[in-house]
Scaffold this motif. Sequence first.
Motif, PDB file in Angstrom:
ATOM      1  N   GLY A  37       2.155   4.847   1.417  1.00 22.90           N
ATOM      2  CA  GLY A  37       2.334   5.174   2.896  1.00 22.90           C
ATOM      3  C   GLY A  37       3.265   3.557   3.009  1.00 22.90           C
ATOM      4  O   GLY A  37       2.666   2.933   3.970  1.00 22.90           O
ATOM      5  N   LEU A  38       4.053   3.194   2.337  1.00 21.15           N
ATOM      6  CA  LEU A  38       4.667   1.760   2.636  1.00 21.15           C
ATOM      7  C   LEU A  38       5.236   1.464   3.911  1.00 21.15           C
ATOM      8  O   LEU A  38       5.841   2.368   4.594  1.00 21.15           O
ATOM      9  N   PHE A  77       3.385   1.842   6.641  1.00 22.34           N
ATOM     10  CA  PHE A  77       2.542   2.414   7.735  1.00 22.34           C
ATOM     11  C   PHE A  77       1.395   1.712   7.722  1.00 22.34           C
ATOM     12  O   PHE A  77       0.357   1.737   6.879  1.00 22.34           O
ATOM     13  N   ASP A  87       0.863   9.077  -2.227  1.00 19.80           N
ATOM     14  CA  ASP A  87       1.882   8.181  -1.293  1.00 19.80           C
ATOM     15  C   ASP A  87       1.056   6.934  -0.882  1.00 19.80           C
ATOM     16  O   ASP A  87       0.349   7.179   0.157  1.00 19.80           O
ATOM     17  N   VAL A 112       2.862  12.867   6.413  1.00 17.35           N
ATOM     18  CA  VAL A 112       2.601  11.514   6.542  1.00 17.35           C
ATOM     19  C   VAL A 112       0.939  11.018   6.841  1.00 17.35           C
ATOM     20  O   VAL A 112       0.662   9.976   6.440  1.00 17.35           O
ATOM     21  N   ARG A 123      11.531   8.601  -2.229  1.00 18.17           N
ATOM     22  CA  ARG A 123      12.235   9.081  -0.992  1.00 18.17           C
ATOM     23  C   ARG A 123      13.274   8.021  -0.700  1.00 18.17           C
ATOM     24  O   ARG A 123      13.007   7.106  -0.145  1.00 18.17           O
ATOM     25  N   MET A 146      -0.334  11.148   2.002  1.00 21.06           N
ATOM     26  CA  MET A 146       0.104   9.570   2.248  1.00 21.06           C
ATOM     27  C   MET A 146      -1.028   8.869   2.889  1.00 21.06           C
ATOM     28  O   MET A 146      -1.916   9.197   3.682  1.00 21.06           O
ATOM     29  N   HIS A 153      17.332   7.490   1.727  1.00 22.18           N
ATOM     30  CA  HIS A 153      18.233   7.918   2.607  1.00 22.18           C
ATOM     31  C   HIS A 153      19.971   7.982   1.763  1.00 22.18           C
ATOM     32  O   HIS A 153      20.575   8.791   1.887  1.00 22.18           O
ATOM     33  N   LEU A 163       4.540   9.559  -5.072  1.00 19.35           N
ATOM     34  CA  LEU A 163       5.638   9.243  -4.412  1.00 19.35           C
ATOM     35  C   LEU A 163       5.908   8.078  -3.678  1.00 19.35           C
ATOM     36  O   LEU A 163       4.986   7.365  -3.150  1.00 19.35           O
ATOM     37  N   VAL A 192      16.688  12.092   1.880  1.00 18.01           N
ATOM     38  CA  VAL A 192      16.015  12.188   3.346  1.00 18.01           C
ATOM     39  C   VAL A 192      16.975  12.899   4.459  1.00 18.01           C
ATOM     40  O   VAL A 192      18.177  12.297   4.405  1.00 18.01           O
ATOM     41  N   ASN A 241      16.773  13.128   8.254  1.00 20.51           N
ATOM     42  CA  ASN A 241      16.074  13.307   9.592  1.00 20.51           C
ATOM     43  C   ASN A 241      16.595  13.926  10.762  1.00 20.51           C
ATOM     44  O   ASN A 241      17.932  13.320  11.011  1.00 20.51           O
ATOM     45  N   VAL A 254       2.052  16.321   0.100  1.00 17.33           N
ATOM     46  CA  VAL A 254       2.118  14.989  -0.103  1.00 17.33           C
ATOM     47  C   VAL A 254       0.993  14.408   0.873  1.00 17.33           C
ATOM     48  O   VAL A 254       0.974  14.601   1.892  1.00 17.33           O
ATOM     49  N   THR A 263       9.008   8.532  12.731  1.00 16.80           N
ATOM     50  CA  THR A 263       7.393   7.762  12.581  1.00 16.80           C
ATOM     51  C   THR A 263       7.711   6.457  12.453  1.00 16.80           C
ATOM     52  O   THR A 263       7.038   5.841  11.904  1.00 16.80           O
TER      53      THR A 263
HETATM   54  N1  PMM Z   1       8.306   7.333   5.662  1.00 19.80           N
HETATM   55  C1  PMM Z   1       8.870   7.784   6.461  1.00 19.80           C
HETATM   56  C2  PMM Z   1       8.723   9.031   6.980  1.00 19.80           C
HETATM   57  N2  PMM Z   1       8.455  10.108   5.884  1.00 19.80           N
HETATM   58  N3  PMM Z   1       7.015  10.407   3.988  1.00 19.80           N
HETATM   59  C3  PMM Z   1       6.389   9.832   2.941  1.00 19.80           C
HETATM   60  N4  PMM Z   1       5.785  10.892   2.051  1.00 19.80           N
HETATM   61  N5  PMM Z   1       6.133   8.378   2.644  1.00 19.80           N
HETATM   62  C4  PMM Z   1       7.014   7.600   3.556  1.00 19.80           C
HETATM   63  O1  PMM Z   1       6.611   6.602   3.326  1.00 19.80           O
HETATM   64  C5  PMM Z   1       7.373   8.142   4.686  1.00 19.80           C
HETATM   65  C6  PMM Z   1       7.722   9.584   4.856  1.00 19.80           C
HETATM   66  C7  PMM Z   1       9.410   6.929   7.633  1.00 19.80           C
HETATM   67  O2  PMM Z   1      10.893   6.865   7.196  1.00 19.80           O
HETATM   68  P1  PMM Z   1      12.231   7.412   7.599  1.00 19.80           P
HETATM   69  O3  PMM Z   1      12.093   7.507   9.242  1.00 19.80           O
HETATM   70  O4  PMM Z   1      13.172   6.579   7.514  1.00 19.80           O
HETATM   71  O5  PMM Z   1      12.117   8.688   7.290  1.00 19.80           O
END
Ligand code: PMM
Length: 285
Positions: A191-192, A194, A189, A120, A264, A143, A266, A219, A24, A26, A141, A66
């Motif tokens: 969407g853990l 979310f 995905d 997402v 996915r 989610m 960090h 994913l 990742v 960001n 993807v 997000t």
């Molecule tokens: N979570 C975050 C950002 N992008 N994308 C997918 N496909 N699935 C996720 O669960 C997801 C994502 C939030 O995490 P971050 O801000 O640490 O990147």
Amino acid sequence: MSTLRGRGTVGGLPEWDRCAVMGVVNVTPDSFSDGGRWFDTTAAVKRGLDLVVEGADLVDVGGESTRPGAGRIDEEEELRRVVPVVRGLTAEGVTVSVDTMRAAVAEQAVAAGAVLVNDVSGGLADPRMIPVVAAARVPFVVMHWRGFSENMYSRAVYDDVVAEVVAELRARMDAVVAGGIPPELLVVDPGLGFAKQAEHTLTLLAHLRELRALGHPVLIAASRKRFLGRVLAKGGAIPPARELDHATTAVSAIAAHEGAWAVRVHEVRASADAVRVARAVEAAR
Ligand code: PMM
């Protein structure tokens, strides 16, 4: 119900003989997990290249946080953050995905070399997203998402989280395919985190098989998420996101063992090891 043998492949992307690792990047000043340390094009490109050295198979570039409670940024700002980083990384031969809910960002990121769109919202946030991805013929993807992050916990209400997430994802996949994105280009995905409390997320992780039965590569993005802090909380004190990398690696091992297509994360190094160990165990069956 369709089933998926193995972890599946995604049209147009490289094939790995194990669960892939998506690192990742960001490019945000306010990401909950890396606190804006990469909020600069040069630093973000360098971060992405470092992740590849550490073992990332793909690098996911996003410009909009997000995290729970996050508001939105405007499109111009998101483009300004994301596109140069995508261009810089693809110029170095990196397989790049773009993490965005906006069609214009997806479109310009693909023009800059991104080969996968990670939305997402699963195409719900921007009505142009599905037609744009369909026209670009890149993987997508999808989610599980119930609405913007601002108030997502108000939507964390389930009678049967696995059945509801699977049903809602199936409906999204049908809509996305009807919108012109071929099924072989789809990744799902759960969407853990979310619109999910910790117990919902853990239940989904315990039932990855049901998600795989949707018939698409899966994913898993658990990295540094709050549910891991809840699992590790001591006397009510929840560790900060930066202290959740070991817990994230544990999820990577579980997800790889359960047949996820990619994780996915960090912090890539440890998950790159974890998916290789899972692969070696699988080969010894
Ligand atoms: N979570 C975050 C950002 N992008 N994308 C997918 N496909 N699935 C996720 O669960 C997801 C994502 C939030 O995490 P971050 O801000 O640490 O990147």
